[in-house]
Design a protein around this motif. Structure first.
Motif, PDB file in Angstrom:
ATOM      1  N   GLU A   1    -116.279  -3.196 -25.826  1.00  0.00           N
ATOM      2  CA  GLU A   1    -117.452  -3.033 -25.072  1.00  0.00           C
ATOM      3  C   GLU A   1    -117.569  -2.421 -23.652  1.00  0.00           C
ATOM      4  O   GLU A   1    -118.247  -1.562 -23.382  1.00  0.00           O
ATOM      5  N   MET A   2    -116.598  -2.630 -22.906  1.00  0.00           N
ATOM      6  CA  MET A   2    -116.277  -1.880 -21.554  1.00  0.00           C
ATOM      7  C   MET A   2    -115.892  -0.374 -22.116  1.00  0.00           C
ATOM      8  O   MET A   2    -116.381   0.337 -21.155  1.00  0.00           O
ATOM      9  N   LEU A   3    -115.332  -0.188 -23.004  1.00  0.00           N
ATOM     10  CA  LEU A   3    -114.998   1.204 -23.278  1.00  0.00           C
ATOM     11  C   LEU A   3    -116.036   2.026 -23.478  1.00  0.00           C
ATOM     12  O   LEU A   3    -116.353   3.355 -23.315  1.00  0.00           O
TER      13      LEU A   3
ATOM     14  N   LEU B   1    -108.107   0.500 -20.326  1.00  0.00           N
ATOM     15  CA  LEU B   1    -108.896  -0.370 -21.434  1.00  0.00           C
ATOM     16  C   LEU B   1    -108.235  -0.041 -22.942  1.00  0.00           C
ATOM     17  O   LEU B   1    -107.772  -0.905 -23.427  1.00  0.00           O
ATOM     18  N   TRP B   2    -107.489   1.374 -23.037  1.00  0.00           N
ATOM     19  CA  TRP B   2    -106.881   1.628 -24.085  1.00  0.00           C
ATOM     20  C   TRP B   2    -105.401   0.893 -23.893  1.00  0.00           C
ATOM     21  O   TRP B   2    -104.992   0.191 -24.965  1.00  0.00           O
ATOM     22  N   THR B   3    -104.763   0.753 -22.822  1.00  0.00           N
ATOM     23  CA  THR B   3    -103.544   0.256 -22.684  1.00  0.00           C
ATOM     24  C   THR B   3    -103.599  -1.315 -22.867  1.00  0.00           C
ATOM     25  O   THR B   3    -102.853  -1.670 -23.588  1.00  0.00           O
ATOM     26  N   MET B   4    -104.665  -1.660 -22.500  1.00  0.00           N
ATOM     27  CA  MET B   4    -105.252  -3.285 -22.632  1.00  0.00           C
ATOM     28  C   MET B   4    -105.133  -3.666 -24.197  1.00  0.00           C
ATOM     29  O   MET B   4    -104.615  -4.717 -24.711  1.00  0.00           O
ATOM     30  N   MET B   5    -105.817  -2.741 -24.806  1.00  0.00           N
ATOM     31  CA  MET B   5    -105.917  -3.149 -26.475  1.00  0.00           C
ATOM     32  C   MET B   5    -104.413  -2.891 -27.326  1.00  0.00           C
ATOM     33  O   MET B   5    -104.168  -3.831 -27.959  1.00  0.00           O
ATOM     34  N   GLU B   6    -103.664  -1.875 -26.754  1.00  0.00           N
ATOM     35  CA  GLU B   6    -102.488  -1.759 -27.199  1.00  0.00           C
ATOM     36  C   GLU B   6    -101.534  -2.811 -26.927  1.00  0.00           C
ATOM     37  O   GLU B   6    -100.704  -3.351 -27.989  1.00  0.00           O
TER      38      GLU B   6
END
Length: 476
Positions: free
Chosen positions: A279-281, A293-298
């Motif tokens: 949602e933030m992305l 955010l990509w790093t957080m999802m990984e």
């Protein structure tokens, strides 16, 4: 315990109860009536008694056939005197009066006497009996229970018999003594055998009925059902095996529910974070924020992958204990190499290995595939809670090898040192993302040590934090 924990516990209990109810409803009821004690008894009785009677009659026939020559000789010697006296009495009379004289003598005997012509016996007697008769001896016809003796050199033959009392018309109203004895013997034998068989069949029937009822309860989903101790040795092993099977099934189901509830609970956090990140992305165009955010999802995906791998490993150990494959290793070198392989995960922590208390060139038997998994789980746990240093030491006491993993962290309260080895168990202070984990590492470590016939325990460390100890027999 907090209010949130109470709610989670109540929700788990409701889920367990619902799953148990659905499981029982989904299965068809097991059918089949009770075992019939009378039917079981009579089947056994008829089979055993019939076999016994057949064996007895067969043995009697074989023995009587083998002893026929002995009994014939005894009968000839027994009756020779009587036949000789009858022959002498007839010899003093004219031959024309022999039939009348025989009738007079016959009145004095309980068996029949008669005179027939020799030529009439050729079809009645066997060649062997005819030869005995012509030689002046006594011929015995077993079928008719009759004796034949030739009177001197005449063509007439004295017929004595039937000798058996059941063939005499005078005694036809009485049962023969031999038949009465046999009836009495077989009646007593059947009665005694029936009583003995009843006392043997009744415990067997009770054990069969108990096993049937236990199997039916298990089939209906009541996995707490157990078979009572068997009353007969015949079913004692089967009863113990069924109870062991029920315990194993109950344990597997409990593990399955534990994994299902635990995994479902653990999946919520990373999935919620990933949904929030997505949602933030969608709402930001800043490159740095999107990269964060990509790093957080990984990281969340890595956490999910690790959770699944750890859960499968625990399920494999719970489902069936794998066959251990022991091999001898140079223990000090092996321990140093295993610690070095995960040292980088400790980052700035000082990790030391102390093997000074071990004998020189010590070889230890272990499973080289499973034991590293246990040791690495303890080290990863220490990496989460240690402040500055971790010390791995080993010593040998008697014939057992011990590995200690000490840290200088916050330690474990004595009341919780045994509880933490249960699956999906974590202390309240470890529920944040940095040190949370899944509560499976220590449970797997204990399973590995049980595979080695040893134990995994927790205690206070000399460094001030927690000490985890792996202990097993050095030489299997």
């Amino acid at each position: 315990m907090t209010g949130t924990d109470s709610g989670e516990l109540a929700e788990k209990e409701r889920n367990h109860g619902l799953a148990r109810s659905l499981f029982r409803v989904s299965l068809p009821r097991w059918r089949g009536g009770r075992y019939s004690l009378s039917k079981l008894f009579f089947n056994f009785y008829l089979l055993a008694m019939g076999s016994f009677v057949a064996i007895a009659f067969t043995a009697d026939f074989v023995i009587s056939t083998a002893q026929r020559g002995i009994t014939d000789d005894y009968a000839r010697r027994f009756m020779r005197g009587t036949i000789t006296l009858i022959e002498d009495e007839l010899a003093r009379q004219p031959r024309s009066t022999w039939p009348h004289k025989i009738k007079q003598i016959d009145d004095k005997f309980s068996y029949r006497l008669g005179i027939v012509e020799r030529i009439t016996l050729d079809r009645t007697l066997t060649p062997y009996q005819v030869d005995k008769l012509d030689a002046g001896d006594i011929a015995i016809d077993h079928d008719g229970d009759i004796m034949y003796h030739r009177l001197g050199t005449s063509s007439q033959v004295l017929v004595v018999g039937p000798l058996a009392s059941n063939r005499n018309p005078e005694l036809k109203d009485r049962l023969p003594l031999e038949l009465r004895l046999r009836l009495l013997t077989w009646s007593l034998t059947g009665l005694i055998f029936g009583i003995a068989l009843w006392f043997w069949v009744r415990p067997v029937w009770r054990d069969l009925e108990s096993l049937r009822q236990t199997a039916r309860d298990l089939g209906d989903g009541d996995f707490e059902a157990r078979s009572p101790p068997a009353r007969s040795q015949l079913f004692s092993s089967l009863s113990e095996t069924m109870n062991s099977m029920a315990e194993r099934v109950q344990q597997l189901l409990a593990t399955h529910r534990e994994l299902a509830c635990g995994i479902s609970h653990e999946l919520r956090t990373p999935i919620a974070r990933m949904r929030f990140a997505l949602e933030m992305l969608a709402e930001t165009d800043e490159l740095a924020e999107r990269q964060r955010l990509w790093t957080m999802m990984e990281d969340d995906l890595d956490e999910l992958d690790h959770l699944i791998d750890t859960s499968l490993t625990y399920a494999r150990f719970e489902r069936e204990a794998p066959e251990p494959h022991f091999s001898s290793v140079r223990f000090a070198e092996w321990l140093t190499e295993e610690v070095d392989s995960v040292r980088l995960l400790g980052r700035k922590l000082a990790v030391t290995v102390d093997t000074g208390k071990l004998p020189d060139n010590l070889n230890v038997d272990l499973d080289r595939k499973a034991m590293p998994y246990a040791l690495r789980n303890l080290l990863r746990n220490a990496f989460k809670y240690a402040s500055r240093q971790i010390r791995v030491s080993a010593e040998m006491i008697d014939d057992r090898i011990l590995i200690h993993v000490d840290d200088d962290g916050i330690g474990i309260p004595p009341a919780e040192r045994e509880h933490i080895f249960s699956a999906f168990t974590r202390l309240d202070r470890s529920r944040d993302r940095a040190t949370g984990g899944y509560g499976l590492g220590l449970a797997i470590a204990r399973r590995v040590l049980e595979l080695h016939g040893g134990s995994a325990t927790a205690d206070a460390a000399p460094l001030g934090g927690a000490r985890f100890t792996l202990c097993w027999k050095a030489h299997q």
